[in-house]
Scaffold this active site. Structure first.
Site, PDB file in Angstrom:
ATOM      1  N   VAL A 137     -17.797  -1.735   8.948  1.00 38.60           N
ATOM      2  CA  VAL A 137     -17.288  -3.038   8.536  1.00 38.60           C
ATOM      3  C   VAL A 137     -16.029  -3.391   9.308  1.00 38.60           C
ATOM      4  O   VAL A 137     -15.256  -2.514   9.695  1.00 38.60           O
ATOM      5  CB  VAL A 137     -17.014  -3.066   7.011  1.00 38.60           C
ATOM      6  CG1 VAL A 137     -15.702  -2.375   6.664  1.00 38.60           C
ATOM      7  CG2 VAL A 137     -17.025  -4.485   6.466  1.00 38.60           C
ATOM      8  N   CYS A 138     -15.841  -4.686   9.563  1.00 36.52           N
ATOM      9  CA  CYS A 138     -14.627  -5.239  10.150  1.00 36.52           C
ATOM     10  C   CYS A 138     -14.348  -4.634  11.525  1.00 36.52           C
ATOM     11  O   CYS A 138     -15.087  -4.868  12.460  1.00 36.52           O
ATOM     12  CB  CYS A 138     -13.462  -5.048   9.180  1.00 36.52           C
ATOM     13  SG  CYS A 138     -12.038  -6.093   9.548  1.00 36.52           S
TER      14      CYS A 138
END
Length: 231
Positions: A137-138
């Protein structure tokens, strides 16, 4: 593939930017949101960092607004949980065979140590080639930048992925501090990179056993997708 009901979570060991004096580290919510979802679903999360030992936390992720989001404050107040970040195993000490999935958290620290870790790249390849879930994620997809298949090709070549976008870096006022543009580096390795219609909207991309989320607000949705695949 044996089912262990264990998920390996990788976090950064880097606590500052190289070009500027800003502090950084793990974005706490990207750990807690994912951790809460998979634990409720009956999985055992295990945290490891690149170097092992103490995990630095991005101070901005501890601001009131971010702690209040989706129960992160409760985890931050939990001594037993926070002690998990005081002395982590290193990536050199973990075995892919003992887990069903791997999850790469973000925070700007990962931009430095994730792509430089040969062992992390090896772990990701082992998970992927054994049909296990690889998720991030991210800024976590920075860990995918160095990951190659056994045939030498980049793992993300031709794969649909997302990750923290350049407009989001600008909105976070980190465009002059970061060492590179994650979205550009993903594309350079052949990834089919896409983003949400608006910055910081929840956005998750699945391509077979590869699951990526765009930004901090996508961590719980990545966890939901991981649980669904493992179930």
């Amino acid at each position: 593939m044996t089912n262990t009901n264990r998920i390996l979570i990788i976090v950064t060991s880097i606590g500052e930017y190289e070009k500027v004096g800003f502090r950084t580290g793990l974005w706490l919510g990207e750990l807690t949101h994912f951790y809460d979802v998979v634990e409720r679903a009956g999985f055992t999360p295990v945290i490891a960092s690149i170097d092992g030992g103490y995990v630095p936390i991005d101070p901005e992720s501890l601001s009131h607004d971010f702690l209040a989001d989706r129960g992160t404050a409760k985890r931050y107040a939990d001594r037993e949980f926070m002690n998990l970040l005081a002395d982590t195993k290193s990536v050199a000490e973990v075995d892919a065979a003992e887990f069903d999935a791997i999850y790469l958290t973000g925070g700007h620290g990962v931009m430095y140590d994730f792509p430089r870790s040969d062992r992390l790249a090896e772990l990701i390849r082992e998970f992927h080639e054994s049909g296990k879930v690889v998720s991030a994620v991210c800024h976590g997809p920075c860990g995918l930048l160095g990951a190659k298949l056994s045939n030498g090709e980049y793992l993300i070549n031709g794969k649909n992925v997302t990750g923290f976008s350049w407009p989001e870096e600008e909105l976070a006022q980190r465009e002059r501090a970061v060492p590179y543009s994650l979205q550009d580096e993903l594309k350079k390795r052949g990834a089919e990179y896409t983003v949400a219609d608006k910055p910081f909207e929840t956005y998750v991309v699945e391509d077979e056993n590869l699951i990526t989320g765009q930004n901090p607000g996508s961590a719980a949705a990545v966890a939901d997708a991981v649980v669904k695949q493992l179930s």
